[in-house]
Design a protein around this motif. Structure first.
Motif, short mmCIF file in Angstrom:
data_model
loop_
_atom_site.label_atom_id
_atom_site.label_comp_id
_atom_site.label_asym_id
_atom_site.label_seq_id
_atom_site.Cartn_x
_atom_site.Cartn_y
_atom_site.Cartn_z
N ASP A 23 0.84 -1.20 0.00
CA ASP A 23 0.00 0.00 0.00
C ASP A 23 0.87 1.25 0.00
O ASP A 23 0.56 2.24 -0.66
CB ASP A 23 -1.00 0.00 1.16
CG ASP A 23 -0.36 0.10 2.53
OD1 ASP A 23 0.84 -0.18 2.65
OD2 ASP A 23 -1.07 0.45 3.48
N SER A 26 1.95 1.61 -3.57
CA SER A 26 0.87 2.11 -4.42
C SER A 26 0.61 3.59 -4.19
O SER A 26 0.46 4.37 -5.13
CB SER A 26 -0.42 1.33 -4.15
OG SER A 26 -0.23 -0.03 -4.39
N PHE A 178 -7.42 3.41 -3.95
CA PHE A 178 -6.87 2.63 -2.85
C PHE A 178 -7.65 2.88 -1.57
O PHE A 178 -7.88 1.95 -0.79
CB PHE A 178 -5.38 2.94 -2.66
CG PHE A 178 -4.70 1.92 -1.80
CD1 PHE A 178 -4.43 0.66 -2.28
CD2 PHE A 178 -4.37 2.23 -0.50
CE1 PHE A 178 -3.83 -0.29 -1.48
CE2 PHE A 178 -3.77 1.29 0.31
CZ PHE A 178 -3.49 0.02 -0.18
#
Length: 186
Positions: A23, A26, A178
């Motif tokens: 994460d 990203s 996200f």
């Protein structure tokens, strides 16, 4: 504890750190699509690494005492912060005459790092309940997330030069997506 058990635990922690750090990669990719200097990239990676140390540490300490109810709350807060950052970046990309409301500098960097590391708080809660080795866990989480953040920011910076003015809208879209994924896992 034998060598196989230690290696097994290290491998498990490394896999968990990679999963948590993805994460950060990203989001770093999305944030790298805005113009950042090398020094900013360095600070962002270090800050996220620090947050990925103290958030699971706090989770582990609390997890030893409380239930994992807070894991869901932390995930929802992290998702909400990423959605806010993403929407702000998309809108800022269409208003080139204004400075973005939140940038990865100062307080904006704290908000950014907090939103990325809240899921590691949830994992820390679980690990605290199961009694994982605290120091080893948080060091691995911090280092892996820092390196993955740097990679994401550098890749994003490279892509930003190809996409030009659309890169900030794309970066905001990545953060928005996200954040939605954190809140509504599918």
């Amino acid at each position: 504890m034998n060598v196989e058990a230690i290696l097994g635990e290290l491998l498990t922690l490394l896999i968990m750190a990679l999963a948590l750090g993805m994460d950060a990669f990203s989001v770093g990719l999305g944030m790298g699509l805005i113009r950042l200097r090398a020094r900013q990239i360095l600070y962002i990676g270090i800050t996220i690494g620090i947050f990925h140390i103290w958030m699971p540490l706090a989770g582990m300490l609390i997890g030893r005492v409380l239930s994992d109810t807070f894991g869901t709350i932390a995930t929802l807060l992290g998702g909400g912060l990423l959605i806010l950052l993403g929407v702000q970046m998309v809108f800022a990309s269409f208003k080139k005459d204004e400075k973005p409301l939140i940038t990865p500098v100062g307080f904006g960097l704290i908000v950014f790092a907090l939103s990325v590391s809240l899921d590691s708080f949830s994992v820390g809660l679980s690990l605290g309940i199961y009694g994982a080795k605290t120091f080893l866990t948080v060091v691995i989480f911090g280092i892996v997330s820092m390196v993955l953040t740097w990679i994401g920011l550098l890749v994003g910076k490279r892509v930003q030069s190809w996409l030009g003015s659309y890169s900030e809208a794309l970066g905001g879209s990545i953060l928005l997506a996200f954040g939605i994924k954190l809140i509504f896992p599918f």
